[in-house]
Design a protein around this motif. Structure first.
Motif, PDB file in Angstrom:
ATOM      1  N   THR A  88      24.287  20.575  16.203  1.00  0.00           N
ATOM      2  CA  THR A  88      24.269  21.115  14.847  1.00  0.00           C
ATOM      3  C   THR A  88      23.044  22.000  14.641  1.00  0.00           C
ATOM      4  OG1 THR A  88      25.375  19.116  14.075  1.00  0.00           O
ATOM      5  CG2 THR A  88      24.375  20.523  12.406  1.00  0.00           C
ATOM      6  N   ASN A  89      23.268  23.202  14.135  1.00  0.00           N
ATOM      7  CA  ASN A  89      22.225  24.218  14.042  1.00  0.00           C
ATOM      8  C   ASN A  89      22.065  24.641  12.585  1.00  0.00           C
ATOM      9  OD1 ASN A  89      20.300  26.018  14.920  1.00  0.00           O
ATOM     10  ND2 ASN A  89      21.770  27.570  15.573  1.00  0.00           N
ATOM     11  N   ILE A  90      21.282  23.862  11.831  1.00  0.00           N
ATOM     12  CA  ILE A  90      21.058  24.135  10.413  1.00  0.00           C
ATOM     13  C   ILE A  90      19.563  24.045  10.121  1.00  0.00           C
ATOM     14  CG2 ILE A  90      23.332  23.317   9.664  1.00  0.00           C
ATOM     15  CD1 ILE A  90      22.062  20.635   9.010  1.00  0.00           C
ATOM     16  N   PHE A  91      19.180  24.370   8.884  1.00  0.00           N
ATOM     17  CA  PHE A  91      17.791  24.234   8.450  1.00  0.00           C
ATOM     18  C   PHE A  91      17.662  22.908   7.693  1.00  0.00           C
ATOM     19  CE2 PHE A  91      18.656  28.846   8.512  1.00  0.00           C
ATOM     20  CZ  PHE A  91      17.709  29.240   9.450  1.00  0.00           C
ATOM     21  N   PRO A  92      17.142  21.868   8.331  1.00  0.00           N
ATOM     22  CA  PRO A  92      17.174  20.529   7.727  1.00  0.00           C
ATOM     23  C   PRO A  92      16.367  20.395   6.442  1.00  0.00           C
ATOM     24  CG  PRO A  92      15.837  20.532   9.727  1.00  0.00           C
ATOM     25  CD  PRO A  92      16.549  21.843   9.683  1.00  0.00           C
ATOM     26  N   LYS A  93      15.323  21.194   6.269  1.00  0.00           N
ATOM     27  CA  LYS A  93      14.458  21.064   5.094  1.00  0.00           C
ATOM     28  C   LYS A  93      14.858  21.994   3.953  1.00  0.00           C
ATOM     29  CE  LYS A  93      11.979  17.920   7.055  1.00  0.00           C
ATOM     30  NZ  LYS A  93      12.134  16.507   6.613  1.00  0.00           N
ATOM     31  N   SER A  95      18.033  23.176   1.223  1.00  0.00           N
ATOM     32  CA  SER A  95      19.215  22.612   0.572  1.00  0.00           C
ATOM     33  C   SER A  95      20.480  23.243   1.140  1.00  0.00           C
ATOM     34  CB  SER A  95      19.154  22.859  -0.937  1.00  0.00           C
ATOM     35  OG  SER A  95      19.331  24.240  -1.218  1.00  0.00           O
ATOM     36  N   VAL A  96      21.613  22.665   0.774  1.00  0.00           N
ATOM     37  CA  VAL A  96      22.904  23.223   1.185  1.00  0.00           C
ATOM     38  C   VAL A  96      23.003  24.678   0.744  1.00  0.00           C
ATOM     39  CG1 VAL A  96      25.393  23.115   0.771  1.00  0.00           C
ATOM     40  CG2 VAL A  96      24.104  21.012   1.212  1.00  0.00           C
ATOM     41  N   PHE A  97      22.687  24.929  -0.520  1.00  0.00           N
ATOM     42  CA  PHE A  97      22.765  26.293  -1.054  1.00  0.00           C
ATOM     43  C   PHE A  97      21.835  27.234  -0.297  1.00  0.00           C
ATOM     44  CE2 PHE A  97      21.106  29.565  -3.943  1.00  0.00           C
ATOM     45  CZ  PHE A  97      22.282  30.216  -4.279  1.00  0.00           C
ATOM     46  N   GLU A  98      20.609  26.796  -0.043  1.00  0.00           N
ATOM     47  CA  GLU A  98      19.631  27.650   0.632  1.00  0.00           C
ATOM     48  C   GLU A  98      20.052  27.955   2.069  1.00  0.00           C
ATOM     49  OE1 GLU A  98      15.615  26.203  -1.781  1.00  0.00           O
ATOM     50  OE2 GLU A  98      16.344  25.078  -0.042  1.00  0.00           O
ATOM     51  N   ASN A  99      20.638  26.975   2.754  1.00  0.00           N
ATOM     52  CA  ASN A  99      21.150  27.213   4.099  1.00  0.00           C
ATOM     53  C   ASN A  99      22.203  28.314   4.094  1.00  0.00           C
ATOM     54  OD1 ASN A  99      20.647  25.350   6.699  1.00  0.00           O
ATOM     55  ND2 ASN A  99      20.131  24.176   4.861  1.00  0.00           N
ATOM     56  N   LEU A 100      23.144  28.197   3.183  1.00  0.00           N
ATOM     57  CA  LEU A 100      24.225  29.176   3.121  1.00  0.00           C
ATOM     58  C   LEU A 100      23.705  30.549   2.715  1.00  0.00           C
ATOM     59  CD1 LEU A 100      26.929  26.921   1.463  1.00  0.00           C
ATOM     60  CD2 LEU A 100      26.926  27.753   3.816  1.00  0.00           C
ATOM     61  N   ARG A 101      22.759  30.567   1.799  1.00  0.00           N
ATOM     62  CA  ARG A 101      22.205  31.849   1.371  1.00  0.00           C
ATOM     63  C   ARG A 101      21.462  32.543   2.511  1.00  0.00           C
ATOM     64  NH1 ARG A 101      18.624  31.946  -3.975  1.00  0.00           N
ATOM     65  NH2 ARG A 101      17.291  30.639  -2.662  1.00  0.00           N
ATOM     66  N   GLU A 152      29.205  16.276   7.126  1.00  0.00           N
ATOM     67  CA  GLU A 152      28.816  17.282   6.140  1.00  0.00           C
ATOM     68  C   GLU A 152      27.909  18.339   6.765  1.00  0.00           C
ATOM     69  OE1 GLU A 152      28.951  14.550   2.057  1.00  0.00           O
ATOM     70  OE2 GLU A 152      27.107  14.696   3.235  1.00  0.00           O
ATOM     71  N   GLN A 153      27.033  17.923   7.670  1.00  0.00           N
ATOM     72  CA  GLN A 153      26.176  18.890   8.361  1.00  0.00           C
ATOM     73  C   GLN A 153      27.004  19.841   9.215  1.00  0.00           C
ATOM     74  OE1 GLN A 153      23.316  16.517  10.514  1.00  0.00           O
ATOM     75  NE2 GLN A 153      21.976  16.276   8.738  1.00  0.00           N
ATOM     76  N   ARG A 154      28.038  19.306   9.858  1.00  0.00           N
ATOM     77  CA  ARG A 154      28.914  20.172  10.658  1.00  0.00           C
ATOM     78  C   ARG A 154      29.676  21.140   9.757  1.00  0.00           C
ATOM     79  NH1 ARG A 154      27.707  20.860  15.762  1.00  0.00           N
ATOM     80  NH2 ARG A 154      29.848  21.093  16.471  1.00  0.00           N
ATOM     81  N   ALA A 155      30.097  20.657   8.593  1.00  0.00           N
ATOM     82  CA  ALA A 155      30.775  21.537   7.639  1.00  0.00           C
ATOM     83  C   ALA A 155      29.831  22.639   7.169  1.00  0.00           C
ATOM     84  CB  ALA A 155      31.287  20.731   6.446  1.00  0.00           C
ATOM     85  N   LEU A 156      28.570  22.273   6.931  1.00  0.00           N
ATOM     86  CA  LEU A 156      27.575  23.264   6.523  1.00  0.00           C
ATOM     87  C   LEU A 156      27.392  24.318   7.608  1.00  0.00           C
ATOM     88  CD1 LEU A 156      25.412  24.320   4.609  1.00  0.00           C
ATOM     89  CD2 LEU A 156      23.819  22.628   5.577  1.00  0.00           C
ATOM     90  N   GLU A 157      27.371  23.879   8.855  1.00  0.00           N
ATOM     91  CA  GLU A 157      27.224  24.845   9.946  1.00  0.00           C
ATOM     92  C   GLU A 157      28.418  25.795  10.005  1.00  0.00           C
ATOM     93  OE1 GLU A 157      25.798  24.983  14.569  1.00  0.00           O
ATOM     94  OE2 GLU A 157      27.065  23.316  13.948  1.00  0.00           O
ATOM     95  N   ILE A 158      29.613  25.267   9.739  1.00  0.00           N
ATOM     96  CA  ILE A 158      30.792  26.137   9.674  1.00  0.00           C
ATOM     97  C   ILE A 158      30.594  27.188   8.584  1.00  0.00           C
ATOM     98  CG2 ILE A 158      33.249  26.253   9.110  1.00  0.00           C
ATOM     99  CD1 ILE A 158      32.913  25.025  11.766  1.00  0.00           C
ATOM    100  N   GLY A 159      30.074  26.757   7.435  1.00  0.00           N
ATOM    101  CA  GLY A 159      29.824  27.690   6.340  1.00  0.00           C
ATOM    102  C   GLY A 159      28.854  28.786   6.732  1.00  0.00           C
ATOM    103  N   ILE A 160      27.781  28.412   7.432  1.00  0.00           N
ATOM    104  CA  ILE A 160      26.804  29.403   7.894  1.00  0.00           C
ATOM    105  C   ILE A 160      27.453  30.353   8.898  1.00  0.00           C
ATOM    106  CG2 ILE A 160      24.644  29.706   9.163  1.00  0.00           C
ATOM    107  CD1 ILE A 160      23.765  26.973   8.024  1.00  0.00           C
ATOM    108  N   THR A 161      28.306  29.799   9.760  1.00  0.00           N
ATOM    109  CA  THR A 161      28.961  30.605  10.793  1.00  0.00           C
ATOM    110  C   THR A 161      29.849  31.684  10.189  1.00  0.00           C
ATOM    111  OG1 THR A 161      28.935  28.717  12.318  1.00  0.00           O
ATOM    112  CG2 THR A 161      30.456  30.507  12.832  1.00  0.00           C
ATOM    113  N   ILE A 162      30.546  31.356   9.105  1.00  0.00           N
ATOM    114  CA  ILE A 162      31.467  32.325   8.503  1.00  0.00           C
ATOM    115  C   ILE A 162      30.814  33.132   7.383  1.00  0.00           C
ATOM    116  CG2 ILE A 162      33.459  30.883   9.060  1.00  0.00           C
ATOM    117  CD1 ILE A 162      33.609  30.116   6.094  1.00  0.00           C
ATOM    118  N   ALA A 163      29.519  32.885   7.131  1.00  0.00           N
ATOM    119  CA  ALA A 163      28.845  33.510   5.983  1.00  0.00           C
ATOM    120  C   ALA A 163      28.884  35.026   6.028  1.00  0.00           C
ATOM    121  CB  ALA A 163      27.393  33.027   5.901  1.00  0.00           C
TER     122      ALA A 163
END
Length: 256
Positions: A88-93, A95-101, A152-163
């Protein structure tokens, strides 16, 4: 015909060892293709060649008819191809919104110097909100990514991938580590967020493969030995002998 993604006699060697051996693949726009094969078959290497992390020893990778082999990953991303990773490749610190943005800002070409004006970037903020709803994390808007469940973290990564609005999406073992119920929900999520897009996924869970893919490419020792519909691959004796075996029976017994 111009394919969404095409591999032509693709080869990759590390030293004297050839890992990918003359691979050819043609994926039409909107198709969902699963790449399967035993451990060490070359599946992840193939993804790395497509996404620009590795440069081919020879052969071509074409995205919508344009050669992308030899280009850097960020250049390929800007041309319309995005990928996720096994880890999983996200920014842990953040928020969900900030990651996607962050994903949206990168895709829109904003420089880091503009990040101080984030609240004023209406297009990026609106797109991030839309993505949150798509991946069903809108109720977790201000939750730090580190506090999300694994699914949920994997779902967030999907969101970042398609952003960035890429039309070709590569997902590397997207359901690894999930429970059966989480996997079932995640398959539906992937289908929903990739409607109209071309999808390639590496996946070991044969239930996921048969439930998600329009076509299956079977990789053994760096070569694609079969590329067809799930029904045809399931019945292919070469595939049975080389890889699937009892996995197919298990998937069928599970109703997939």
């Amino acid at each position: 015909m111009t394919y969404s993604l095409e591999l032509k006699d693709l080869r990759k060697s590390f030293g004297k060892t050839e890992i990918i051996r003359g691979t050819n693949l043609q994926v039409k726009a909107g198709e969902r293709v699963a790449i399967i094969g035993p451990n060490g078959a070359g599946k992840s290497t193939l993804f790395n060649l497509i996404s620009g992390r590795f440069e081919p020893t020879s052969g071509q990778v074409l995205l919508n008819g344009q050669r992308i082999d030899g280009k850097k990953p960020f250049e390929i991303n800007r041309l319309g191809l995005s990928r996720s990773f096994q880890i999983t490749n996200i920014f842990p610190k953040l928020s969900v919104f900030e990651n996607l943005r962050c994903g949206v800002l990168w895709s829109l070409g904003y420089k880091y110097t503009f990040f101080r004006f984030l609240a004023d970037l209406d297009d990026a903020n609106q797109r991030a909100d839309e993505l949150m709803a798509m991946i069903k994390l809108d109720k977790k808007r201000d939750v730090l990514a580190t506090n999300l469940t694994y699914a949920e973290q994997r779902a967030l990564e999907i969101g970042i991938t398609i952003a960035g609005g890429a039309n070709v999406i590569l997902l590397d073992e997207p359901t690894a580590g999930m429970s059966r119920s989480e996997t079932s929900r995640f398959i539906n999520l992937i289908k929903e967020v990739t409607v109209g897009k071309t999808l390639l996924t590496v996946e070991h869970d044969m239930g996921v493969v048969f439930g998600l893919a329009d076509k299956i490419a079977v990789v053994v020792y760096g070569e694609i030995i079969a590329y067809d519909t799930p029904e045809a691959v399931r019945a292919d004796q070469r595939v049975q002998e080389a890889y699937l075996g009892s996995s197919v029976a298990d998937a069928q017994a599970g109703g997939h």
